[in-house]
Design an enzyme around this catalytic site. Structure first.
Site, PDB file in Angstrom:
ATOM      1  N   ASP A  12      -6.924   4.356  -4.602  1.00 47.25           N
ATOM      2  CA  ASP A  12      -7.611   4.239  -3.301  1.00 47.25           C
ATOM      3  C   ASP A  12      -8.215   5.618  -3.068  1.00 47.25           C
ATOM      4  O   ASP A  12      -8.428   6.382  -4.032  1.00 47.25           O
ATOM      5  CB  ASP A  12      -6.617   3.818  -2.195  1.00 47.25           C
ATOM      6  CG  ASP A  12      -7.323   3.448  -0.880  1.00 47.25           C
ATOM      7  OD1 ASP A  12      -7.935   2.373  -0.819  1.00 47.25           O
ATOM      8  OD2 ASP A  12      -7.273   4.241   0.081  1.00 47.25           O
TER       9      ASP A  12
ATOM     10  N   LYS B 214       0.875  -1.185   0.000  1.00 46.86           N
ATOM     11  CA  LYS B 214       0.000   0.000   0.000  1.00 46.86           C
ATOM     12  C   LYS B 214       0.904   1.225   0.000  1.00 46.86           C
ATOM     13  O   LYS B 214       2.040   1.157   0.473  1.00 46.86           O
ATOM     14  CB  LYS B 214      -0.875   0.022   1.258  1.00 46.86           C
ATOM     15  CG  LYS B 214      -2.091   0.919   1.161  1.00 46.86           C
ATOM     16  CD  LYS B 214      -3.255   0.219   0.486  1.00 46.86           C
ATOM     17  CE  LYS B 214      -4.398   1.184   0.216  1.00 46.86           C
ATOM     18  NZ  LYS B 214      -5.591   0.486  -0.273  1.00 46.86           N
TER      19      LYS B 214
HETATM   20  P1  NDP Z   1     -12.807   7.922  -2.990  1.00 51.64           P
HETATM   21  O1  NDP Z   1     -11.722   8.903  -2.778  1.00 51.64           O
HETATM   22  O2  NDP Z   1     -13.338   7.698  -4.357  1.00 51.64           O
HETATM   23  O3  NDP Z   1     -14.054   8.256  -2.047  1.00 51.64           O
HETATM   24  C1  NDP Z   1     -13.903   8.319  -0.657  1.00 51.64           C
HETATM   25  C2  NDP Z   1     -15.215   8.762  -0.057  1.00 51.64           C
HETATM   26  O4  NDP Z   1     -15.141   8.630   1.357  1.00 51.64           O
HETATM   27  C3  NDP Z   1     -15.538  10.219  -0.332  1.00 51.64           C
HETATM   28  O5  NDP Z   1     -16.918  10.391  -0.339  1.00 51.64           O
HETATM   29  C4  NDP Z   1     -14.898  10.901   0.881  1.00 51.64           C
HETATM   30  O6  NDP Z   1     -15.452  12.180   1.185  1.00 51.64           O
HETATM   31  C5  NDP Z   1     -15.209   9.929   1.976  1.00 51.64           C
HETATM   32  N1  NDP Z   1     -14.161  10.028   3.012  1.00 51.64           N
HETATM   33  C6  NDP Z   1     -12.829   9.815   2.855  1.00 51.64           C
HETATM   34  N2  NDP Z   1     -12.170  10.037   4.003  1.00 51.64           N
HETATM   35  C7  NDP Z   1     -13.113  10.425   4.888  1.00 51.64           C
HETATM   36  C8  NDP Z   1     -13.061  10.776   6.246  1.00 51.64           C
HETATM   37  N3  NDP Z   1     -11.895  10.799   6.919  1.00 51.64           N
HETATM   38  N4  NDP Z   1     -14.232  11.088   6.839  1.00 51.64           N
HETATM   39  C9  NDP Z   1     -15.413  11.063   6.178  1.00 51.64           C
HETATM   40  N5  NDP Z   1     -15.513  10.730   4.870  1.00 51.64           N
HETATM   41  C10 NDP Z   1     -14.384  10.410   4.250  1.00 51.64           C
HETATM   42  O7  NDP Z   1     -12.254   6.536  -2.364  1.00 51.64           O
HETATM   43  P2  NDP Z   1     -12.751   5.062  -2.605  1.00 51.64           P
HETATM   44  O8  NDP Z   1     -14.208   5.039  -2.837  1.00 51.64           O
HETATM   45  O9  NDP Z   1     -11.838   4.436  -3.579  1.00 51.64           O
HETATM   46  O10 NDP Z   1     -12.406   4.391  -1.185  1.00 51.64           O
HETATM   47  C11 NDP Z   1     -13.344   4.314  -0.112  1.00 51.64           C
HETATM   48  C12 NDP Z   1     -12.941   3.216   0.843  1.00 51.64           C
HETATM   49  O11 NDP Z   1     -12.890   1.956   0.128  1.00 51.64           O
HETATM   50  C13 NDP Z   1     -11.553   3.366   1.484  1.00 51.64           C
HETATM   51  O12 NDP Z   1     -11.592   2.815   2.779  1.00 51.64           O
HETATM   52  C14 NDP Z   1     -10.678   2.494   0.586  1.00 51.64           C
HETATM   53  O13 NDP Z   1      -9.513   2.063   1.259  1.00 51.64           O
HETATM   54  C15 NDP Z   1     -11.628   1.351   0.328  1.00 51.64           C
HETATM   55  N6  NDP Z   1     -11.298   0.533  -0.838  1.00 51.64           N
HETATM   56  C16 NDP Z   1     -11.211   1.077  -2.082  1.00 51.64           C
HETATM   57  C17 NDP Z   1     -10.895   0.281  -3.160  1.00 51.64           C
HETATM   58  C18 NDP Z   1     -10.892   0.802  -4.562  1.00 51.64           C
HETATM   59  O14 NDP Z   1     -10.798  -0.018  -5.478  1.00 51.64           O
HETATM   60  N7  NDP Z   1     -11.013   2.092  -4.797  1.00 51.64           N
HETATM   61  C19 NDP Z   1     -10.591  -1.144  -2.992  1.00 51.64           C
HETATM   62  C20 NDP Z   1     -10.814  -1.646  -1.656  1.00 51.64           C
HETATM   63  C21 NDP Z   1     -11.126  -0.814  -0.631  1.00 51.64           C
HETATM   64  P3  NDP Z   1     -14.615  13.505   0.855  1.00 51.64           P
HETATM   65  O15 NDP Z   1     -14.642  13.610  -0.637  1.00 51.64           O
HETATM   66  O16 NDP Z   1     -15.319  14.603   1.548  1.00 51.64           O
HETATM   67  O17 NDP Z   1     -13.231  13.267   1.400  1.00 51.64           O
END
Ligand code: NDP
Length: 453
Positions: free
Chosen positions: A166, A126
């Protein structure tokens, strides 16, 4: 805590101070593994637990860049190369101001077990940076990505380490990173996944994590002869994972009533239909706006701003059947879990990594709900990344249907492994133990095969 767990954790805390997320992730796995170590003393002799918690390599570097005002900015870059027993290191890059060594170590550690469960040949890693793409121009994001890759490129490679996206790293960032890698190394290879379709990307990769989390929920429901049809679902986040989880829930006949971002959440009692989902995708992926705008556009929705003074998140206090946390780690605490259970939620399928605190997971397990932990439920993303690597090696592209079928097959296989391991080791229905044990066994046996390296 047993003697075994506390002795491992004392060592982890002494060696990795001030990394609470890493401690949390290790402790959960070690608790699941106690029964395995009792039955298999060879893992203890080979010091597998001690070796598996120590990254093979940690890379930390300076990322200097110049913003649109001509001012020099300095961020910190990381890549944790955790375990390469099963294949090249594989795992995403996170760009978010909260990124630090401990968070990336927890994510890399989880990734080792997750990748093992996918059945594909991938080790775990990661990386990322404390850079915040929010509010930056495309030009600034490009400058940052180019500087980041200028250093990272010497540590990665198609047979060594293959990063992906991510939080904060989507198609735009992968494009800038890939372009810089290609330029410096003068080679066009599958060194990153999540690429654009014109330049080596796989169909269904953007969808894979969200779709996979929903397929996993469907598999869990199937063990009780139940389906998602007609179920009310709460989803957190509004990024990549949340968007495609919502899409697949709609495909399978469910109703999604919430999405969120770090500013707050919207509750749309009428349900987020396909037109509203298209609006969210445009809002988040193109206009890069905030979810409160949804409530301005659709009068059926109510917006609740985030309130850090509360000891619970009202998002998790909405009546529903299923929850798909898809934002970030530790977003559901003990109070939230109690609210979910009180309101009748009996399926939790984690799109995000470690979104539930230990207090929350204990409550799900005590209540006997269908709880799919992130390392099993969200493995669809890395699985399709693995399929992207295969297609790059073959120099072929598979159709949407073919990739989706493989994804469904992999999610079924992950579910089966976790389900069966939970049963075999004495905790039937406990997917946390099942996923940790099944993921561990393959890596541990391989580490023994390969000797002390
Ligand atoms: P994105 O950046 O596309 O979206 C993240 C979302 O979560 C946004 O809506 C963001 O809001 C919100 N968010 C992020 N950090 C915070 C926080 N500290 N508090 C509140 N809201 C938060 O990321 P992904 O959708 O790719 O990832 C989301 C989750 O899924 C993570 O945990 C990631 O590790 C996990 N994941 C992702 C994978 C992938 O293929 N993308 C694979 C496996 C797991 P804002 O825009 O306001 O920050």
């Amino acid at each position: 805590m047993s003697n075994f767990v506390s002795s491992v954790m004392d060592g982890v805390k002494a060696k990795n101070p001030a990394e609470p997320e890493f401690h949390q992730a290790v402790q959960e796995v070690v608790e699941s593994l106690e029964v395995v170590i009792e039955r298999h003393p060879e893992y203890r002799t080979a010091k597998i637990i001690e070796r598996i918690i120590e990254p093979e390599r940690v890379i930390m570097f300076r990322v200097p860049w110049v913003d649109d005002q001509g001012e020099v900015q300095v961020n910190r870059g990381f890549r944790i190369e955790m375990n390469s027993s099963l294949g090249p290191y594989k795992g995403g890059l996170r760009f978010h101001p909260s990124v630090n060594l401990g968070i990336l170590k927890f994510l890399a550690y989880e990734q080792v077990f997750k990748n093992s469960l996918t059945t594909l040949p991938m080790g775990g890693g990661k990386g990322g940076s404390d850079f915040d793409p929010k509010g930056k121009s495309d030009n600034e994001v490009m400058k940052f990505c180019q500087s980041f890759m200028t250093e990272l490129c010497r540590h990665i490679g198609q047979f060594t380490d293959v990063p992906a996206g991510d939080i904060g790293v989507g198609g735009r960032e992968i494009g800038f990173l890939f372009g810089q890698y290609k330029r410096i190394r003068n080679e066009f290879v599958g060194v990153l996944t999540g690429k654009g379709l014109n330049w080596g990307g796989s169909l269904i990769r953007p969808e894979a994590t969200g779709y996979g989390a929903v397929y996993f929920a469907a598999e869990m429901l199937n063990t009780r002869n139940d389906t998602l049809e007609g179920k009310t679902c709460i989803v957190s986040g509004s990024g990549n994972v949340a968007q495609y989880a919502t899409e697949k829930i709609l495909d399978l006949g469910g109703k999604v009533v919430t999405v969120s971002d770090s500013g707050g959440f919207i509750y749309d009692e009428a349900g987020i239909d396909r037109e509203k989902l298209a609006y969210i995708m445009d809002l988040k992926n193109v206009r890069r706006g905030r979810v409160n705008e949804y409530a301005e556009k659709y009068s059926s929705a109510v917006y609740t701003p985030a309130d850090s003074n509360l000891d619970y998140n009202p998002l998790w206090d909405i009546k529903a059947d299923c929850a798909f946390p898809s934002a970030t780690q530790n977003e559901i605490n003990g109070n939230d879990a109690a609210n979910l259970l009180k309101n009748g939620v009996y399926v939790v399928s984690e799109g995000a990594n470690m979104p539930s605190t230990p207090d929350a997971t204990e409550q799900y397990i005590a209540k006997g709900i269908l709880y799919g932990p992130g390392k099993a439920a969200n493995a669809g993303g890395v699985a399709v990344s693995g399929l992207e690597m295969s297609q790059n090696s073959l120099r072929l592209s598979w159709t949407r249907e073919e990739v989706d079928q493989r994804l469904q097959g992999i999610m079924k296989a992950i579910h089966k492994q976790a389900f069966e391991a939970a049963e075999r080791f004495g905790t039937p229905g406990n997917y946390v133990n099942g996923a940790n044990i099944a993921g561990f066994l393959k890596v541990a046996d391989t580490m023994i095969d390969m000797g002390v390296v």
